[in-house]
Enzyme design. Structure first.
Site, PDB file in Angstrom:
ATOM      1  N   LYS A  32       0.855  -1.195   0.000  1.00 50.92           N
ATOM      2  CA  LYS A  32       0.000   0.000   0.000  1.00 50.92           C
ATOM      3  C   LYS A  32       0.888   1.242   0.000  1.00 50.92           C
ATOM      4  O   LYS A  32       1.755   1.389   0.859  1.00 50.92           O
ATOM      5  CB  LYS A  32      -0.893   0.024   1.239  1.00 50.92           C
ATOM      6  CG  LYS A  32      -1.749   1.290   1.333  1.00 50.92           C
ATOM      7  CD  LYS A  32      -2.790   1.195   2.434  1.00 50.92           C
ATOM      8  CE  LYS A  32      -2.296   1.655   3.776  1.00 50.92           C
ATOM      9  NZ  LYS A  32      -2.094   3.117   3.883  1.00 50.92           N
ATOM     10  N   ASP A  59      -3.341   4.434  -1.928  1.00 45.61           N
ATOM     11  CA  ASP A  59      -4.263   4.922  -0.890  1.00 45.61           C
ATOM     12  C   ASP A  59      -4.207   6.443  -0.815  1.00 45.61           C
ATOM     13  O   ASP A  59      -3.544   7.005   0.053  1.00 45.61           O
ATOM     14  CB  ASP A  59      -3.834   4.267   0.439  1.00 45.61           C
ATOM     15  CG  ASP A  59      -4.647   4.697   1.638  1.00 45.61           C
ATOM     16  OD1 ASP A  59      -5.769   5.189   1.459  1.00 45.61           O
ATOM     17  OD2 ASP A  59      -4.155   4.516   2.772  1.00 45.61           O
ATOM     18  N   LYS A  61      -7.193   8.405  -1.140  1.00 46.13           N
ATOM     19  CA  LYS A  61      -8.477   8.864  -0.556  1.00 46.13           C
ATOM     20  C   LYS A  61      -9.005  10.139  -1.212  1.00 46.13           C
ATOM     21  O   LYS A  61      -9.138  11.186  -0.574  1.00 46.13           O
ATOM     22  CB  LYS A  61      -8.319   9.096   0.948  1.00 46.13           C
ATOM     23  CG  LYS A  61      -7.895   7.873   1.743  1.00 46.13           C
ATOM     24  CD  LYS A  61      -7.939   8.156   3.236  1.00 46.13           C
ATOM     25  CE  LYS A  61      -7.552   6.969   4.089  1.00 46.13           C
ATOM     26  NZ  LYS A  61      -6.120   6.628   4.042  1.00 46.13           N
ATOM     27  N   ASP A  64     -13.509  15.225  -3.909  1.00 44.98           N
ATOM     28  CA  ASP A  64     -13.624  16.547  -4.554  1.00 44.98           C
ATOM     29  C   ASP A  64     -14.917  16.534  -5.365  1.00 44.98           C
ATOM     30  O   ASP A  64     -15.716  15.590  -5.255  1.00 44.98           O
ATOM     31  CB  ASP A  64     -12.382  16.804  -5.433  1.00 44.98           C
ATOM     32  CG  ASP A  64     -12.055  18.293  -5.560  1.00 44.98           C
ATOM     33  OD1 ASP A  64     -12.998  19.102  -5.756  1.00 44.98           O
ATOM     34  OD2 ASP A  64     -10.871  18.650  -5.463  1.00 44.98           O
ATOM     35  N   THR A 119     -11.221   5.911  11.047  1.00 45.16           N
ATOM     36  CA  THR A 119     -11.256   5.370  12.417  1.00 45.16           C
ATOM     37  C   THR A 119     -10.790   6.414  13.443  1.00 45.16           C
ATOM     38  O   THR A 119     -10.983   6.226  14.633  1.00 45.16           O
ATOM     39  CB  THR A 119     -10.395   4.092  12.532  1.00 45.16           C
ATOM     40  OG1 THR A 119      -9.184   4.296  11.825  1.00 45.16           O
ATOM     41  CG2 THR A 119     -11.113   2.895  11.971  1.00 45.16           C
ATOM     42  N   ARG A 211       3.146  -1.528  10.832  1.00 41.03           N
ATOM     43  CA  ARG A 211       4.246  -1.715  11.770  1.00 41.03           C
ATOM     44  C   ARG A 211       4.539  -3.142  12.233  1.00 41.03           C
ATOM     45  O   ARG A 211       5.716  -3.461  12.438  1.00 41.03           O
ATOM     46  CB  ARG A 211       4.057  -0.760  12.961  1.00 41.03           C
ATOM     47  CG  ARG A 211       4.339   0.691  12.543  1.00 41.03           C
ATOM     48  CD  ARG A 211       3.680   1.678  13.449  1.00 41.03           C
ATOM     49  NE  ARG A 211       2.221   1.633  13.346  1.00 41.03           N
ATOM     50  CZ  ARG A 211       1.396   2.382  14.065  1.00 41.03           C
ATOM     51  NH1 ARG A 211       1.886   3.231  14.937  1.00 41.03           N
ATOM     52  NH2 ARG A 211       0.095   2.291  13.896  1.00 41.03           N
TER      53      ARG A 211
END
Ligand code: C5P
Length: 232
Positions: A32, A59, A61, A64, A119, A211
């Site tokens: 990603k 990614d 996002k 508009d 989130t 991570r």
């Protein structure tokens, strides 16, 4: 594309990304690329990783007006990424325009998935900042149904929401879930987590893992463990 583990390549430069990938030898994990790496390096980082044989979830996002998103998606479709995304809050019309833009002249296109609610947004900020008074779970499901209505392929969601999304939008509607941690690993700043094995059980289609792999002493072994627990 079947179930897969997507490594969040949250690095600041191409050099850091390639240094990380050295540990993987001939293996080519699904990656990603987020805003940090893309804005640092531009489209060339996508091309370089695709040429190396990696599948890419870009990614960025997008959010508009429909016409702008359509044109931006048309540019992204030429990068030959495998998955890309947008914010469902941009409306059904924006999502439909995104699909039009993303579709290549031969009819093919990358998978397109939607972010429902980040989130990092909690019930309080949903009500007080965004001025949306409904419960978070209902908002997430409403946005997921809007994404399905617009013809998108799935949503990014918490693993805890994956089952409900499949119930509301159909089994083939993809759930791409971050917030994955090993049972014996550090949770870090993620609040609601699942192990790869649990994510598999509740029906996640792709897990996005950062991570636990990128900060591991042996990233390849950590990735292999994820693949074993999630895909096998
Ligand atoms: O390091 P970690 O496994 O927490 O990384 C998760 C990745 O998924 C990061 O790139 C993060 O930005 C992304 N993500 C997330 N939660 C979301 C959406 C994306 O953690 N709701």
């Amino acid at each position: 594309m079947g179930k897969d583990v997507i490594i969040a390549a949250d690095f600041k430069s191409a050099a850091d990304t390639f240094a990380f990938l050295e540990a993987f030898g001939e293996e080519r994990p699904f990656l990603k690329i987020g805003m940090e790496l893309y804005y640092a390096e531009g489209p060339s980082i996508v091309k370089a990783l695709k040429d190396r044989g990696h599948k890419i979830f870009l990614d960025l996002k997008l959010h508009d007006i429909p016409n702008t998103v359509k044109k931006a998606m048309s540019v992204l479709s030429r990068l030959d990424v495998d998955i890309t995304n947008l914010h469902a809050s941009g409306t059904v019309r924006m999502m439909e325009a995104a699909i039009e833009g993303l579709t290549r002249p031969d009819g093919s296109r990358p998978l397109l998935i939607a972010v429902t609610q980040l989130t990092s947004t909690d019930q309080e900020s949903l009500e007080n900042d965004l001025w949306i008074k409904e419960p978070m779970e209902e908002v997430v499901m409403h946005y997921a149904r809007n994404a399905a209505k617009a013809g998108l392929d799935g949503v990014v969601c918490s693993p805890l929401e994956a089952e409900a999304v499949h119930t509301a939008c159909g089994k083939s509607f993809l759930t791409v879930t971050p917030g994955v941690r090993f049972a014996d690993g550090d949770v870090g700043d993620q609040k609601r987590v699942m192990t790869p094995e649990q994510a598999k059980k509740i029906g996640s289609d792709y897990i996005v893992v950062g991570r636990p792999i990128t900060a591991a002493a042996d990233p390849k072994a950590a990735w292999e463990r994820c693949v074993r627990e999630f895909c096998d």
